[in-house]
Design a protein around this motif. Structure first.
Motif, PDB file in Angstrom:
ATOM      1  N   ASP A 145      30.172  33.562  35.343  1.00 42.03           N
ATOM      2  CA  ASP A 145      30.158  34.994  35.666  1.00 42.03           C
ATOM      3  C   ASP A 145      31.215  35.367  36.696  1.00 42.03           C
ATOM      4  O   ASP A 145      31.646  36.522  36.762  1.00 42.03           O
ATOM      5  CB  ASP A 145      28.771  35.387  36.187  1.00 42.03           C
ATOM      6  N   GLU A 146      31.627  34.391  37.518  1.00 44.87           N
ATOM      7  CA  GLU A 146      32.590  34.683  38.571  1.00 44.87           C
ATOM      8  C   GLU A 146      34.035  34.555  38.101  1.00 44.87           C
ATOM      9  O   GLU A 146      34.950  35.024  38.775  1.00 44.87           O
ATOM     10  CB  GLU A 146      32.346  33.759  39.761  1.00 44.87           C
ATOM     11  N   GLY A 147      34.236  33.902  36.984  1.00 40.77           N
ATOM     12  CA  GLY A 147      35.598  33.767  36.493  1.00 40.77           C
ATOM     13  C   GLY A 147      35.834  32.492  35.717  1.00 40.77           C
ATOM     14  O   GLY A 147      34.908  31.918  35.126  1.00 40.77           O
ATOM     15  N   ILE A 148      37.074  32.019  35.752  1.00 33.81           N
ATOM     16  CA  ILE A 148      37.504  30.865  34.969  1.00 33.81           C
ATOM     17  C   ILE A 148      38.011  29.796  35.921  1.00 33.81           C
ATOM     18  O   ILE A 148      38.716  30.087  36.893  1.00 33.81           O
ATOM     19  CB  ILE A 148      38.626  31.264  33.994  1.00 33.81           C
ATOM     20  N   ILE A 183      40.920  31.251  38.242  1.00 35.78           N
ATOM     21  CA  ILE A 183      41.746  32.141  37.434  1.00 35.78           C
ATOM     22  C   ILE A 183      41.076  33.492  37.244  1.00 35.78           C
ATOM     23  O   ILE A 183      39.901  33.580  36.858  1.00 35.78           O
ATOM     24  CB  ILE A 183      42.010  31.509  36.052  1.00 35.78           C
ATOM     25  N   ASP A 184      41.835  34.569  37.507  1.00 36.09           N
ATOM     26  CA  ASP A 184      41.406  35.929  37.175  1.00 36.09           C
ATOM     27  C   ASP A 184      41.991  36.304  35.820  1.00 36.09           C
ATOM     28  O   ASP A 184      43.205  36.185  35.604  1.00 36.09           O
ATOM     29  CB  ASP A 184      41.915  36.925  38.226  1.00 36.09           C
TER      30      ASP A 184
END
Length: 443
Positions: A393-396, A413-414
């Motif tokens: 949920d927060e990103g990669i 990573i965004d």
């Protein structure tokens, strides 16, 4: 006991031990056993132990104790298993004990206490690549067992024996199965990767074998060339600094294997290296590092060092700090010398007091953090290939070619472009920030 007995399994220690666990689990599944993630409900529990240093021994003994308390029916294998008396003193109720890579003995004991189920091809299917304990997109591939070196701080040869290399044909066949199953990164492990196949040359004059109908040499360079042709990332770990390691660097420069060299140097003082029974020419090592980087500018160098080795003086330690400053290694691990029963260094004179070890450890790490941070700052603004390990949920979260799983840094990573990304995919990431260990970037 059920028709298909349940086996609980605990795997401790290094990636080499993990490969042993995968081999045993594959044998268990092939025989029709169920593998369950708990002690409760298991007809038998197997604990694959580590016994390299005191903290690993303690962890192994505690895990055995937990399994005995929760279940009562426990088989022990792995490195600590080579010291059966030590285990029996603490846990006399263990059913059976075997040493490392004793697959047949382990299965024999399993059959004794949890009889082999009747084979059913519809319930006992095993994937071609075998049972893996790593994520689907990367896997460890062990190319040899044991070690011919007698480093004075190490007891691995007494537990795992002398060097015993696998056939290059077996290794390449396994690698191809892994790639066919979706693996995108193969991590080569052994106790001494750069010694691969040297034992076979001593045993036989035959240096050529056949794979896929083609003659190939049974040596490390050929192995890396053939692995590199499979189209996946190939990462080398535990490379002892033999002269022929120089021949690997052009392969990295050509993109055949990852430009990543995990080469445990252990120290920089000639006196301490001699006491360790390790190669001792640090000037030569610095020359080689310079040459490697000229050939392959993208090369990432990882190493490990020991501080507080017996007789290490402040002068010896300063030589180590000077080497760090000169070598500018990308990734470094540091360990305080830990006495291990059976290691020559444990009984050496001039043992270093624990408080001095602790002080040197922190001074070492403070210097290396500055070096690592500076090395990573140089990546800001670059676009790097990154393999994706996790999406939440927060990103990669992923890794560059410079990062081995579990031991090196990661890339956060965004997904600004809202691109469709999957675990195991290799994507290009623009690096925007860095600290001492990790990177941040955007798609």
């Amino acid at each position: 006991m059920s028709l298909y007995p349940n086996i609980g399994f605990v795997s401790l220690g290094c990636p080499k031990n993990l490969v042993d666990s995968e081999r045993i689990l594959t044998e268990l599944r092939s025989d029709g056993y169920n593998i369950i993630p708990s002690y409760e409900g298991a007809d038998l529990v197997i604990v694959n132990t580590c016994g390299f240093i005191d903290s690993a021994v303690q962890e192994s003994l505690e895990s055995i104790g937990e399994a005995l308390k929760a279940n009562g029916k426990v088989i022990v294998t792995g490195c600590l298993g080579a010291k059966e008396n030590q285990i029996r003193e603490v846990h006399p109720k263990v059913l059976e004990i075997t040493g490392p890579h004793s697959y047949e003995a382990v299965m024999k004991h399993v059959h004794k206490y949890a009889p082999k189920p009747k084979y059913n091809p519809y319930t006992s299917l095993v994937p071609k690549q075998g049972v893996k304990l790593t994520p689907k997109h990367y896997a460890y591939l062990k190319i040899s067992e044991g070690c011919d070196h007698r480093c004075t701080f190490c007891i691995i040869p007494s537990m795992r024996g002398d060097l015993n290399s696998r056939s290059i044909v077996q290794i390449l066949d396994e690698a191809k199965r892994l790639v066919d199953a979706g693996v995108k990164e193969i991590l080569i492990v052994s106790q001494d990767t750069s010694a691969y196949a040297l034992d076979k040359k001593k045993e036989s004059a035959t240096k050529t074998v056949f794979w896929n109908g083609m003659p190939i040499k049974n040596d490390l360079i050929t192995l890396c060339e053939k692995l590199g042709a499979l189209g996946v990332w190939v990462r080398l770990h535990y490379v002892y600094p033999y002269p022929h390691v120089d021949n690997l660097i052009p392969l990295m420069a050509d993109g055949k294997i990852l430009p990543y060299l995990d080469i445990p140097l252990q120290h920089a003082s000639p006196k301490i290296l001699k006491a360790m029974k390790r190669p001792g020419s640090i000037d030569r090592t610095l020359e080689r590092i310079k040459k490697w980087r000229e050939i392959c500018p993208e090369l990432t160098l990882r190493s490990t060092f020991i501080v507080g080795f017996p007789s290490e003086t402040e002068e010896d330690f300063q030589l180590l700090l000077d080497f760090l400053q000169d070598a500018q290694l990308d990734r470094v691990g540091c360990f305080k010398f830990s006495p291990v029963k059976g290691a020559v260094a444990t009984d050496m004179a001039d043992q270093v007091p624990e408080e001095i070890k602790e002080d040197r450890f922190h001074r070492f790490m403070q210097l290396q953090q500055k070096i690592s941070a500076n090395r990573l700052q140089q990546k800001i603004g670059k676009t790097l290939p990154v393999i994706i390990d996790e999406i939440n949920d927060e990103g990669i979260i992923g890794r560059t070619m410079a990062d081995a799983p579990e031991i090196d840094g990661v890339v956060y990573i965004d997904n600004l472009s809202k691109s469709a990304v999957k675990i195991g995919q290799i994507i290009n990431v623009i690096i925007t920030n860095a600290d001492e260990y990790d990177l941040w970037g955007t798609i």
